[in-house]
Design a protein around this motif. Structure first.
Motif, PDB file in Angstrom:
ATOM      1  N   THR A  96      37.842 112.899  11.878  1.00 25.13           N
ATOM      2  CA  THR A  96      38.719 113.851  11.134  1.00 25.13           C
ATOM      3  C   THR A  96      40.849 113.600  11.852  1.00 25.13           C
ATOM      4  OG1 THR A  96      38.506 114.896  13.213  1.00 25.13           O
ATOM      5  CG2 THR A  96      36.967 116.071  11.438  1.00 25.13           C
ATOM      6  N   ALA A  97      40.989 112.353  11.984  1.00 21.16           N
ATOM      7  CA  ALA A  97      41.710 111.836  12.114  1.00 21.16           C
ATOM      8  C   ALA A  97      43.059 112.198  11.145  1.00 21.16           C
ATOM      9  CB  ALA A  97      41.959 111.141  13.236  1.00 21.16           C
ATOM     10  N   THR A  98      42.360 112.170   9.731  1.00 20.18           N
ATOM     11  CA  THR A  98      43.332 111.711   8.555  1.00 20.18           C
ATOM     12  C   THR A  98      42.962 112.766   7.611  1.00 20.18           C
ATOM     13  OG1 THR A  98      42.352 109.959   7.870  1.00 20.18           O
ATOM     14  CG2 THR A  98      43.683 109.374   9.260  1.00 20.18           C
ATOM     15  N   ALA A  99      43.630 113.355   6.236  1.00 20.17           N
ATOM     16  CA  ALA A  99      43.275 113.227   5.259  1.00 20.17           C
ATOM     17  C   ALA A  99      41.823 112.988   4.208  1.00 20.17           C
ATOM     18  CB  ALA A  99      44.404 113.912   4.415  1.00 20.17           C
ATOM     19  N   GLN A 100      42.516 111.712   4.852  1.00 17.98           N
ATOM     20  CA  GLN A 100      41.049 111.115   4.414  1.00 17.98           C
ATOM     21  C   GLN A 100      39.822 111.051   4.810  1.00 17.98           C
ATOM     22  OE1 GLN A 100      41.712 106.889   3.746  1.00 17.98           O
ATOM     23  NE2 GLN A 100      39.898 106.023   2.314  1.00 17.98           N
ATOM     24  N   GLU A 101      39.710 111.361   6.124  1.00 23.57           N
ATOM     25  CA  GLU A 101      38.166 110.939   6.682  1.00 23.57           C
ATOM     26  C   GLU A 101      38.201 112.640   6.615  1.00 23.57           C
ATOM     27  OE1 GLU A 101      39.473 108.123  10.195  1.00 23.57           O
ATOM     28  OE2 GLU A 101      39.905 109.760  10.777  1.00 23.57           O
ATOM     29  N   ARG A 102      38.998 113.598   6.286  1.00 20.32           N
ATOM     30  CA  ARG A 102      38.611 115.254   6.475  1.00 20.32           C
ATOM     31  C   ARG A 102      37.753 115.231   5.791  1.00 20.32           C
ATOM     32  NH1 ARG A 102      43.962 115.741   9.020  1.00 20.32           N
ATOM     33  NH2 ARG A 102      43.923 116.328   7.620  1.00 20.32           N
ATOM     34  N   SER A 103      38.701 114.738   4.299  1.00 16.46           N
ATOM     35  CA  SER A 103      37.416 114.936   2.961  1.00 16.46           C
ATOM     36  C   SER A 103      36.585 114.249   2.735  1.00 16.46           C
ATOM     37  CB  SER A 103      38.481 114.023   1.840  1.00 16.46           C
ATOM     38  OG  SER A 103      38.051 114.276   0.682  1.00 16.46           O
ATOM     39  N   LEU A 104      35.893 113.018   3.414  1.00 18.57           N
ATOM     40  CA  LEU A 104      35.018 112.651   3.760  1.00 18.57           C
ATOM     41  C   LEU A 104      33.431 113.133   4.349  1.00 18.57           C
ATOM     42  CD1 LEU A 104      32.912 109.612   2.727  1.00 18.57           C
ATOM     43  CD2 LEU A 104      34.321 108.582   4.916  1.00 18.57           C
ATOM     44  N   ALA A 105      34.229 114.431   4.661  1.00 24.83           N
ATOM     45  CA  ALA A 105      32.981 114.037   5.966  1.00 24.83           C
ATOM     46  C   ALA A 105      33.167 116.030   5.561  1.00 24.83           C
ATOM     47  CB  ALA A 105      33.807 114.597   7.159  1.00 24.83           C
ATOM     48  N   ARG A 106      33.913 116.217   4.626  1.00 20.06           N
ATOM     49  CA  ARG A 106      33.442 117.704   3.895  1.00 20.06           C
ATOM     50  C   ARG A 106      33.092 117.145   2.927  1.00 20.06           C
ATOM     51  NH1 ARG A 106      39.403 118.704   4.076  1.00 20.06           N
ATOM     52  NH2 ARG A 106      39.773 119.464   5.827  1.00 20.06           N
ATOM     53  N   ALA A 107      32.719 115.868   2.141  1.00 18.61           N
ATOM     54  CA  ALA A 107      31.452 115.780   1.499  1.00 18.61           C
ATOM     55  C   ALA A 107      30.351 115.323   1.971  1.00 18.61           C
ATOM     56  CB  ALA A 107      32.464 114.256   0.803  1.00 18.61           C
TER      57      ALA A 107
END
Length: 689
Positions: free
Chosen positions: A333-344
């Protein structure tokens, strides 16, 4: 202060429009009565009200104007319609920038009030400003408005009425300002607005008591629903809600209404007040101190609905290939891209707790893991049932059933049909739906690893990609339940849970199905549909966390005020033990506290409402607990990432759920973003001919 000479722009606008748009001065009581709105029983201490604009300086496009509030109840309509040549193409957002902030302000805007109790003044005025502390108005600015209005308002002396908690807090700190400071008479509460705004819909009355409908009745987003009591079981979307009982500030009804910007208010004897309009199509305007209710045409209603119904994209469409059962601190969850992928993959609730695992001390956070969307999709596509979708009974998977219904006109246009069909599908899922044995075994083993035993009761909570975002909050839409890993490993039915002998069997598969099927709760579907979310891009995961026993208190807290977005104070609703804050039993009120923050610490505590479950003089959360909670909230306000970009005048705030455990420890069990809403404008300006 001298009045600046100007042309009679009100006369020009009135000649152009063919009716009185505004005046530059009110000379007597008769003229005030003609240009203001009111009549009937006084509400909240207010007899009548009008609107005004006062220019910031000589460069403003208008001089001081006092509007004809009977035709122009919103400043936006006065400017965009009555003064269209001066403000071509003005949008609600553009209008807000002209009045709410120091940087963009061209006018001071507010309301004029005739007070029910003329002591110390018969009339008052308010001034609108954005909620941020730096936007609060100074005594000099208020005095400018006071002098401009006083010089033009002959019916009587004016006093300043601070609007909302932020302005009231600022005014309380002033020393001998050069104008009266008033507050409306609020000792009796015949009316109380939680989310002001305008709505069109048919009036539906919902009484309490034996034989009456409860909050789960099939109401749609074109209905103004009047509840005798605050509903406990609340499903569906409404154009507006009115309750005969006062509401807790942070109840789900309040939070969801504020999120949508749909009117929500308490009216004393609401059923009696609205019964003459039952079944009729009406226009409801819920203002700060009073409301108006008038008949409306279908054409007016359709135009309003078209303008105000939002369209929200699914920010993180479900990705169904990820299969790992990751602990919160294992999810990147360190970056916005990682958080977006995790939410998906996992949904918003799991990812919120994953982010907290990097921000909070371990003692303040709950341990747990996430079940990704892959297993929900597997459940929906592998289970079948016999259902008639228009051509006679046939065998369809649960996913195929939803697809067929989404294309069916009866399902799309009739709330009762939707409610009945979705209830039948959920019942089928929970009675006959099969969960993969491999998933059950893997989840059992992961729980043992994370919590140390298979006899620790865990909490299974919804985690979809259609909740917990600034554009779609989704509070209270989906279901949670408790589960016991050991119960899934026994043969037969021992009758009680291995995790708690006072509970019945709580298998993992039962819990998963309950959470997954709640994606198709009637209220959840209606809320998503109102926002025009694409149901085909949405999936349900599960957040697995520790279930706390014997908690001393629980609550909801916001790093702001979801009902009064102008207030900078933190809002805390707390209740004794496990008694629900967001869906309270009628007559049970939660404790409400407002926290004034300074440099990340609680500088002042205002106890607004006491809990009805504690003896007089006692509290649910003591001062030390509120100070600790406030400091944690301030830390998260400064560090928690808000990834979604939302076009709004007000920044998102954080919405937390917390517990005080049996050993008096504070634990944050959930976090999400919440988008406050200003007064919901009638952007069609249908009151303006």
């Amino acid at each position: 202060m001298r009045c600046r000479p100007h042309e009679d722009l009100c006369a020009e606008a009135s000649e152009r429009m063919g009716h009185t748009v505004c005046v530059h001065a009110i000379d007597d009581d008769e003229q005030w009565t003609r240009l203001s709105v009111g009549g009937g029983a006084p509400l909240g201490g207010i007899e009548r009200m009008g609107k005004y604009l006062v220019p910031l300086d000589g460069q403003a496009r208008l001089p001081t104007v006092l509007s004809n509030a009977n035709l122009y109840r919103l400043h936006y309509c006065l400017m965009s319609v009555g003064f269209a040549p001066q403000f071509p193409g003005l949008t609600p957002g553009g209008y807000a920038r002209l009045i709410l902030t120091h940087a963009g302000r061209e006018f001071y805007a507010g309301a004029l009030y005739e007070l029910q109790t003329p002591d110390p003044a018969r009339f008052g005025f308010s001034v609108e400003a954005a909620a941020r502390p730096e936007e609060q108005l100074t005594p000099d600015e208020i005095y400018t408005v006071y002098r401009q209005l006083s010089d033009r308002f002959a019916p009587g002396e004016l006093g300043y009425i601070p609007y909302g908690a932020a302005q009231q807090l600022a005014a309380a700190a002033w020393s001998d300002p050069p104008f009266p400071v008033l507050s409306p008479n609020a000792q009796d509460v015949p009316y109380e607005v939680y989310t002001p705004g305008i709505a069109y819909g048919r009036v539906r009355l919902q009484t309490a008591g034996p034989g009456s409908e409860d909050g789960s009745a099939a109401h749609g987003w074109q209905d103004i629903v009047v509840f005798e009591e605050v509903p406990i079981d609340l499903e569906g979307v409404r154009a507006a809600a009115v309750t005969g009982q006062r509401q807790d500030v942070l109840s789900h009804l309040n939070v969801l209404s504020a999120q949508r910007g749909t009117p929500n208010a308490h009216v004393h004897d609401a059923i009696e007040a609205f019964s003459p309009f039952e079944g009729q199509l009406v226009r409801l305007e819920a203002q700060q101190y009073n409301y108006t209710l008038t008949e409306a045409t279908q054409e007016e209603a359709e135009a309003h609905w078209q303008m105000v119904r939002p369209h929200v994209e699914v920010d993180n469409p479900a990705q169904l290939d990820y299969v790992e059962l990751d602990a919160f601190d294992e999810i990147p969850t360190a970056t916005a891209q990682e958080r977006s992928l995790a939410r998906a993959r996992f949904g918003a609730k799991t990812v919120g707790l994953a982010v907290l695992s990097r921000l909070l001390d371990p003692a303040l956070r709950t341990p747990g893991l996430g079940v990704p969307f892959h297993y929900y999709d597997e459940f929906m596509t592998s289970n079948t049932w016999s259902v008639d979708v228009g051509d006679g009974p046939q065998s369809l998977s649960y996913a195929q059933t939803i697809e067929a219904w989404l294309g069916d006109e009866a399902f799309r246009t009739d709330a009762t049909v939707r409610k009945d069909r979705l209830a039948a599908l959920r019942s089928e899922m929970r009675t006959n739906g099969a969960v993969s044995p491999a998933l059950v075994q893997a989840l059992h083993d992961r729980i043992v690893t994370e919590f140390g035993s298979n006899t620790v009761m865990v909490r299974m909570r919804s985690s979809s990609n259609a909740e917990d975002t600034p554009s779609f909050n989704g509070a209270g839409l989906y279901d949670s339940t408790s589960a016991c890993a050991a119960d899934s490993m026994v043969e037969g039915d021992p009758g009680t849970s291995a995790c708690d002998p006072d509970k019945d069997l709580r298998t993992l598969e039962r819990g998963l199905v309950e959470v997954w099927s709640s994606l198709w709760n009637f209220g959840a579907f209606e809320e998503r549909d109102y926002y025009q979310l694409d149901h085909t891009k949405i999936a349900m995961g599960a957040t697995i966390s520790l279930r706390y026993e014997g908690e001393h208190a629980n609550g909801v807290a916001f790093t702001g005020d979801p009902i009064d977005p102008r207030s900078p104070r933190f809002t805390v609703n707390a209740q004794l033990g496990e008694v629900d804050v967001v869906s309270p039993t009628p007559g049970v009120t939660a404790e409400l506290s407002l926290l004034t923050m300074q440099d990340g610490q609680v500088a002042e505590i205002e106890r607004v409402v006491a809990s009805t479950l504690v003896p007089a003089g006692q509290v649910v959360l003591d001062d030390d607990q509120l100070r600790q909670l406030g400091a944690v909230m301030a830390q998260l306000q400064a560090t928690y990432p808000v990834d979604a970009e939302v076009e709004a005048m007000l920044p998102p705030i954080l919405d937390l759920e917390f517990k005080i455990t049996s050993d008096d420890a504070l634990v944050i069990k959930q976090i999400r973003t919440f988008q406050p809403s200003l007064y919901a404008p009638d952007t069609t300006c249908l009151d303006s001919p």
